[in-house]
Design an enzyme around this catalytic site. Sequence first.
Site, mmCIF file in Angstrom:
data_model
loop_
_atom_site.group_PDB
_atom_site.id
_atom_site.type_symbol
_atom_site.label_atom_id
_atom_site.label_comp_id
_atom_site.label_asym_id
_atom_site.label_seq_id
_atom_site.Cartn_x
_atom_site.Cartn_y
_atom_site.Cartn_z
ATOM 1 N N TRP A 195 -18.180 14.749 15.192
ATOM 2 C CA TRP A 195 -17.486 14.406 13.967
ATOM 3 C C TRP A 195 -18.172 15.053 12.770
ATOM 4 O O TRP A 195 -19.389 14.977 12.626
ATOM 5 C CB TRP A 195 -17.496 12.875 13.770
ATOM 6 C CG TRP A 195 -16.434 12.186 14.553
ATOM 7 C CD1 TRP A 195 -15.498 12.780 15.342
ATOM 8 C CD2 TRP A 195 -16.208 10.788 14.640
ATOM 9 N NE1 TRP A 195 -14.689 11.827 15.921
ATOM 10 C CE2 TRP A 195 -15.117 10.587 15.509
ATOM 11 C CE3 TRP A 195 -16.814 9.662 14.080
ATOM 12 C CZ2 TRP A 195 -14.605 9.332 15.817
ATOM 13 C CZ3 TRP A 195 -16.314 8.413 14.386
ATOM 14 C CH2 TRP A 195 -15.222 8.237 15.242
ATOM 15 N N LYS B 116 -12.920 16.792 13.925
ATOM 16 C CA LYS B 116 -13.689 16.763 15.170
ATOM 17 C C LYS B 116 -13.863 18.188 15.656
ATOM 18 O O LYS B 116 -12.909 18.843 16.059
ATOM 19 C CB LYS B 116 -12.998 15.897 16.224
ATOM 20 C CG LYS B 116 -13.970 15.415 17.270
ATOM 21 C CD LYS B 116 -13.506 14.117 17.910
ATOM 22 C CE LYS B 116 -14.644 13.496 18.702
ATOM 23 N NZ LYS B 116 -14.224 12.327 19.442
ATOM 24 N N GLU C 43 -5.464 -4.370 1.342
ATOM 25 C CA GLU C 43 -5.413 -5.355 2.437
ATOM 26 C C GLU C 43 -6.552 -6.359 2.376
ATOM 27 O O GLU C 43 -6.589 -7.323 3.115
ATOM 28 C CB GLU C 43 -5.451 -4.637 3.795
ATOM 29 C CG GLU C 43 -4.201 -3.859 4.148
ATOM 30 C CD GLU C 43 -4.222 -2.422 3.660
ATOM 31 O OE1 GLU C 43 -4.938 -2.127 2.663
ATOM 32 O OE2 GLU C 43 -3.529 -1.577 4.256
ATOM 33 N N THR D 141 0.865 -1.177 0.000
ATOM 34 C CA THR D 141 0.000 0.000 0.000
ATOM 35 C C THR D 141 0.899 1.223 0.000
ATOM 36 O O THR D 141 2.007 1.186 0.547
ATOM 37 C CB THR D 141 -0.888 0.039 1.255
ATOM 38 O OG1 THR D 141 -0.028 0.077 2.390
ATOM 39 C CG2 THR D 141 -1.773 -1.173 1.334
HETATM 40 P P1 ADP Z 1 -8.188 0.719 -3.639
HETATM 41 O O1 ADP Z 1 -7.937 2.149 -3.945
HETATM 42 O O2 ADP Z 1 -7.878 -0.180 -4.752
HETATM 43 O O3 ADP Z 1 -9.580 0.461 -3.099
HETATM 44 P P2 ADP Z 1 -6.263 1.098 -1.538
HETATM 45 O O4 ADP Z 1 -5.760 0.074 -0.619
HETATM 46 O O5 ADP Z 1 -5.311 1.885 -2.334
HETATM 47 O O6 ADP Z 1 -7.226 0.291 -2.461
HETATM 48 O O7 ADP Z 1 -7.166 2.132 -0.777
HETATM 49 C C1 ADP Z 1 -8.149 1.731 0.133
HETATM 50 C C2 ADP Z 1 -8.880 2.924 0.686
HETATM 51 O O8 ADP Z 1 -9.486 3.669 -0.375
HETATM 52 C C3 ADP Z 1 -10.035 2.543 1.571
HETATM 53 O O9 ADP Z 1 -9.612 2.255 2.871
HETATM 54 C C4 ADP Z 1 -10.911 3.779 1.492
HETATM 55 O O10 ADP Z 1 -10.454 4.806 2.348
HETATM 56 C C5 ADP Z 1 -10.705 4.236 0.072
HETATM 57 N N1 ADP Z 1 -11.802 3.766 -0.768
HETATM 58 C C6 ADP Z 1 -11.824 2.693 -1.567
HETATM 59 N N2 ADP Z 1 -13.002 2.586 -2.207
HETATM 60 C C7 ADP Z 1 -13.765 3.610 -1.777
HETATM 61 C C8 ADP Z 1 -15.104 4.058 -2.038
HETATM 62 N N3 ADP Z 1 -15.894 3.439 -2.891
HETATM 63 N N4 ADP Z 1 -15.528 5.155 -1.401
HETATM 64 C C9 ADP Z 1 -14.741 5.813 -0.530
HETATM 65 N N5 ADP Z 1 -13.487 5.463 -0.250
HETATM 66 C C10 ADP Z 1 -13.000 4.369 -0.852
#
Ligand code: ADP
Length: 539
Positions: free
Chosen positions: A446, A441, A331, A186
């Site tokens: 929040w 916050k 993950e 990541t």
């Molecule tokens: P990917 O971007 O392929 O989903 P990453 O591991 O790079 O995987 O990023 C994961 C993070 O991206 C998540 O924990 C979340 O914060 C954000 N994320 C992924 N999909 C969404 C979504 N549909 N809406 C909002 N945030 C998202």
Amino acid sequence: MLEGLMMDYQLTLDKIIEHARRNFPNKKVITKLPDGSMHELSYREMHSRIKRLSSAMCDKLGVEIGDRVGTFAWNNHQHMELYFAIPGAGAVCHTLNIRLSPEQLTYIVDHAEDQVVFIDGTLLPLYEKLAPNRPSVKYHVIFNVDKDVETSLDNVVFYEDLIAEGDEAFAWRNTDEQMASGLCYTSGTTGNPKGALYSNRSTYMHSLGVLQGNSMALCEKDTVLAVVPQFHAMSWGLPYAAVYCGANLLMPGQFLQAEPLAEMIEQYGVTVAAGVPTIWNGLYHELKNNPRDISTIRALVVGGSAMPRALTVAYEKELGVDVLHAWGMTEMSPLGTVCVLQSHHIDLSDEEKWDVKATQGYGISGVEMRIMDEEGNELPWDGQTMGELQVRGPWVVRQYFRLEKSESHFTADGWFRTGDVSTISEDGYMRITDRTKDLIKSGGEWISSVDIENTLVGHPKVMEAAVFAVPDPRWSERPWAGITFVPGETADKDELNGYLATQGFVKFWWPDNYIAIDELPKTSTGKLDKKVLRAQYGQ
Ligand code: ADP
């Protein structure tokens, strides 16, 4: 063990390509090559090339079971072959993200101790710059290049030579489902990148997850356009899932701009296309200027960041394309939730359906979720209460690769802490309201920066918005907004806060300040990097 129990059948990735060879020998991977021409490779032929590649990796390059083998490539048929050939050789397909910085990339290659790296010739100069000749790397294998290419890399092997030397009678070496098959780091906006190590089993199970009817529901009739890169979160599992169900898979190579994407969708009658909101935003504007028929798409899969409701509406209302909002993480292999409507939504108005579709959807079968408060109590699924989202399941990481297990990522009772904050409705629809680190916050309450951003981008003059916390003596934190305006447009605080009011936001949530920014800071995976904004404006 009770006598008569079912077979002890190993869930390994060779089963996927073998299934495709038997049942869908003439379905194919279609790649847009660097010269812009289209290349077609049937699953029968791909199977044969994969076998030879696996064999040559073992015999000619000395790849051993468990070795990490890097890839540095766009989405193309060679990268597809590597997705199977590396695990087939018993090794780990370590996809290197081409968008990382030189520091991050050298760290990752060294940390993973990649033994061999396969490099797309179109990215060779970039690779040479980012990670030249790392100590663990014994061979650099290159493709999509002429033989007379000049390179500063040592021990260069040509990909097609390797395949030519391979033996099709090779016996797959991924015989145990617990063998590692894939590795993705990541990007990590803070600290070093962290690796998620997938097993044959977890990847196999995840592929079935992608195929579920309540998920992307891929099937043999589909033509899938994978815009989401193979170098980021395994292209959301599409490479394995598409092959398993016999769909045709369209790979755009480096052509990720809206125009070639629109052309490919029209030419091949794409039915499922997957990418991040930025890509679909670009495609929408392209189609506005230069209309093409993309109505063959039955599912425009979008994730990685929240899909703005306004963009979903535009696709569904104006272009006749169904949007499928999904959420996941590297993950989690990465798929967690998909926003498929349930039968009780059928009689809703379009507006109400779009409200549901703006959520990230419910967990696909195999993914368990819960939301927790700061004291570690489980919170109710009422669609209102926000808490830290935690997950577990057969394709969720147990700990990071070669890192001490830490409480900041994993709970003592075996759940993974996503770092996302969300609500969950009583029927499981999860809605991301923030990243824990981006939460605002204010006065003890929040404020969801994501909710404000998603609404602001619905304002006709706003292109992109990033809402972030700024320290405040009275409220402890207050929201500010960085805005990229549509070219030639601008709007002041009164207009934008007035707009938020019309959309139902209480005054307390309105940003105290708006800053026009030409280009919002983004991470290497294209997500808003609010850390930069906090550092710049937080004083
Ligand atoms: P990917 O971007 O392929 O989903 P990453 O591991 O790079 O995987 O990023 C994961 C993070 O991206 C998540 O924990 C979340 O914060 C954000 N994320 C992924 N999909 C969404 C979504 N549909 N809406 C909002 N945030 C998202």
